[in-house]
Design an enzyme around this catalytic site. Structure first.
Site, PDB file in Angstrom:
ATOM      1  N   PHE A 138       0.852  -1.187   0.000  1.00 22.93           N
ATOM      2  CA  PHE A 138       0.000   0.000   0.000  1.00 22.93           C
ATOM      3  C   PHE A 138       0.885   1.232   0.000  1.00 22.93           C
ATOM      4  O   PHE A 138       1.669   1.442   0.918  1.00 22.93           O
ATOM      5  CB  PHE A 138      -0.949   0.048   1.205  1.00 22.93           C
ATOM      6  CG  PHE A 138      -1.846   1.251   1.144  1.00 22.93           C
ATOM      7  CD1 PHE A 138      -3.024   1.223   0.405  1.00 22.93           C
ATOM      8  CD2 PHE A 138      -1.496   2.435   1.768  1.00 22.93           C
ATOM      9  CE1 PHE A 138      -3.836   2.349   0.311  1.00 22.93           C
ATOM     10  CE2 PHE A 138      -2.305   3.573   1.679  1.00 22.93           C
ATOM     11  CZ  PHE A 138      -3.476   3.518   0.955  1.00 22.93           C
ATOM     12  N   ASP A 223       9.280   3.077   1.936  1.00 21.56           N
ATOM     13  CA  ASP A 223       8.108   3.890   2.259  1.00 21.56           C
ATOM     14  C   ASP A 223       7.862   3.779   3.763  1.00 21.56           C
ATOM     15  O   ASP A 223       7.315   2.794   4.244  1.00 21.56           O
ATOM     16  CB  ASP A 223       6.901   3.393   1.461  1.00 21.56           C
ATOM     17  CG  ASP A 223       5.654   4.241   1.720  1.00 21.56           C
ATOM     18  OD1 ASP A 223       5.653   5.006   2.707  1.00 21.56           O
ATOM     19  OD2 ASP A 223       4.681   4.116   0.946  1.00 21.56           O
ATOM     20  N   LYS A 257       2.368  11.146   7.150  1.00 18.49           N
ATOM     21  CA  LYS A 257       1.553  10.898   8.345  1.00 18.49           C
ATOM     22  C   LYS A 257       2.042  11.637   9.603  1.00 18.49           C
ATOM     23  O   LYS A 257       1.767  12.820   9.737  1.00 18.49           O
ATOM     24  CB  LYS A 257       1.391   9.394   8.550  1.00 18.49           C
ATOM     25  CG  LYS A 257       0.554   8.801   7.402  1.00 18.49           C
ATOM     26  CD  LYS A 257      -0.081   7.466   7.655  1.00 18.49           C
ATOM     27  CE  LYS A 257      -1.127   7.173   6.587  1.00 18.49           C
ATOM     28  NZ  LYS A 257      -0.844   6.032   5.737  1.00 18.49           N
TER      29      LYS A 257
HETATM   30  C1  LIG Z   1      -0.965   6.109   4.262  1.00 16.86           C
HETATM   31  C2  LIG Z   1       0.163   5.628   3.425  1.00 16.86           C
HETATM   32  C3  LIG Z   1       0.493   6.268   2.213  1.00 16.86           C
HETATM   33  C4  LIG Z   1      -0.341   7.361   1.622  1.00 16.86           C
HETATM   34  O1  LIG Z   1      -0.434   8.481   2.411  1.00 16.86           O
HETATM   35  P1  LIG Z   1      -1.611   9.559   2.143  1.00 16.86           P
HETATM   36  O2  LIG Z   1      -1.238  10.700   3.039  1.00 16.86           O
HETATM   37  O3  LIG Z   1      -2.894   8.896   2.526  1.00 16.86           O
HETATM   38  O4  LIG Z   1      -1.557   9.901   0.704  1.00 16.86           O
HETATM   39  C5  LIG Z   1       1.611   5.834   1.535  1.00 16.86           C
HETATM   40  N1  LIG Z   1       2.351   4.815   2.000  1.00 16.86           N
HETATM   41  C6  LIG Z   1       2.064   4.170   3.142  1.00 16.86           C
HETATM   42  C7  LIG Z   1       2.939   3.054   3.606  1.00 16.86           C
HETATM   43  C8  LIG Z   1       0.951   4.539   3.886  1.00 16.86           C
HETATM   44  O5  LIG Z   1       0.628   3.882   5.000  1.00 16.86           O
END
Ligand SMILES: *Cc1c(COP(=O)(O)O)cnc(C)c1O
Length: 403
Positions: A138, A223, A257
């Site tokens: 994700f 990520d 986040k």
């Molecule tokens: C939440 C998330 C995203 C996307 O972030 P948004 O601020 O919702 O666009 C990307 N990568 C990971 C691992 C995430 O948990």
């Protein structure tokens, strides 16, 4: 039905299926609904509220900056961005940072950087660059990002998709090595897969990935949007295996986040110089990215993490939470996974649905959300204490006993 829920259903697109609670106030680990009922937040907005709701220091930084300057755009320099960029480089051990707003935008930035690096530094033939990703990943919701999702729910009806991505099973370093071709620019992975259900890869996975990437001149981009900034008991989840320094660490790190301190969307892609130098003026940007209001909030959000020792706290409280969850011994639980204050309780779908568990938890004053049908995700603000964890686990035990 609550009139606010009715109104939202009438005027809002149905792309979410929230629990039927209407929140009005938050403070620390606690949330209150419109009737004044109190809930323990075991979700922290998917890790965006790691510092806790309405953190007084971060709110003050926001207010102070709001009174001075908020959004001048990057057509001009502004006071707060440069200190944030330096701080991001320091904590990641990398050279250069590029600010954006949402996590998905920072992922897009990483993809663009990797592709450009592939063409200009690695000399991959035009439009042939490939990026290797993990199955069940994700990384957000843009059309490019869902192009390499393996989740039909995220993709159906949204094609045509962006080419140039190759997905391999998560946690299998050999599969990554096999998928590498002369056109591979980067490997893009979550160190722990969050939305997939808090999937922790086998020990040594990241270390192996790093060695493989180095050997084949492929970038390793991690990520850390959800796993980073203390969630797993280290500043970054990759630090459980690999170092923070240009030589021993990843080539690029994606943050978001919790970088916004629970107040604003703030994200960034941070990378090695030779990767980031591929950007030229005009080649990429964002109207709101790096604005002084966001930068002031992010700087304070990072300062709070350090001053309140939230990374260490996450390690200690996380171990406590996981031990308590593993001690539940309910026949409804298939597995408890996690690291730090990030736990997934996998519910046997033959016995109960995770959604029902979350609804019953809500009735008992604990807010959480299911992910992938079977997993109850527990990821509270990192400021949570033992008594609050005891309360959450006691409620979960009671719910499981009722089902
Ligand atoms: C939440 C998330 C995203 C996307 O972030 P948004 O601020 O919702 O666009 C990307 N990568 C990971 C691992 C995430 O948990």
């Amino acid at each position: 039905m609550h009139p606010i829920i009715e109104q939202e259903k009438r005027f809002g697109a149905p792309n979410y299926h929230p629990l039927p609670v209407v929140l009005a106030r938050g403070e620390g680990v606690w949330l209150w609904d419109t009737d004044g009922k109190k809930y323990l937040d075991m979700m922290s907005a998917y890790s965006a509220v790691s510092q806790g709701h309405h953190h007084p220091r971060i709110v003050k930084a926001l207010k102070d900056q709001a009174d001075r300057l908020c959004v001048p755009s990057r057509a001009f320099h502004s006071e707060r961005l440069a200190p944030l960029l330096e701080k991001l480089c320091k904590i990641t051990g990398l050279d250069t940072a590029l600010p954006m707003n949402t996590g998905a935008e920072a992922v897009e930035t990483a993809i663009k950087a990797a592709r450009r690096w592939g063409y200009t530094v690695k000399h991959i033939p035009k439009d042939k660059a490939e990026i290797i990703v993990g199955l069940n990943n994700f990384h957000g919701r843009t059309t490019a990002i869902i192009s390499f999702s393996s989740e039909p729910l995220y993709r159906e009806g949204f094609g045509p998709f962006v080419p140039g991505f190759v997905a391999v099973p998560f946690g299998d370093a050999k599969a990554v090595e096999k998928a590498i071709t002369p056109n591979t620019a980067a490997v893009l992975m979550e160190p722990i897969q969050g939305e997939a259900g808090i999937i922790v890869p086998p020990e040594g996975y990241l270390k192996e990935l790093q060695a493989i990437c180095k050997k084949h001149n492929v970038l390793l981009i991690l990520d850390e949007v959800q796993s980073g900034l203390g969630r797993t008991g280290k500043m970054f989840a990759f630090q459980h295996e690999i170092g923070v320094s240009g030589k021993d660490g990843p080539d690029g790190v994606i943050l978001g986040k919790a970088l916004g301190g629970g107040l604003l969307p703030v994200s960034a892609f941070v990378g090695k110089k030779e990767l980031m130098d591929c950007f030229t003026p005009g080649s990429h940007g964002s109207t709101f990215g790096g604005n002084p209001l966001a930068a002031a909030v992010a700087l304070e959000a990072l300062a709070v993490l350090e001053d309140e020792h939230l990374v260490e706290r996450s390690a200690e409280m996380g171990a406590y939470l996981l031990k308590k969850l593993r001690g539940l011994n309910s026949p409804l639980i298939r597995e408890v996974r996690g690291r730090g204050l990030w736990a997934g309780v996998d519910i046997d779908p033959k016995k109960a649905r995770a959604r029902i568990v979350c609804e019953k938890l809500m009735a008992r004053g604990v807010l959480s959300k299911e992910t992938h049908e079977t997993v109850v995700r527990l990821a509270p603000p990192l400021i949570i204490n033992r008594e609050e964890i005891d309360f959450a686990v006691a409620q979960l035990a009671a719910v499981l006993a009722e089902l």
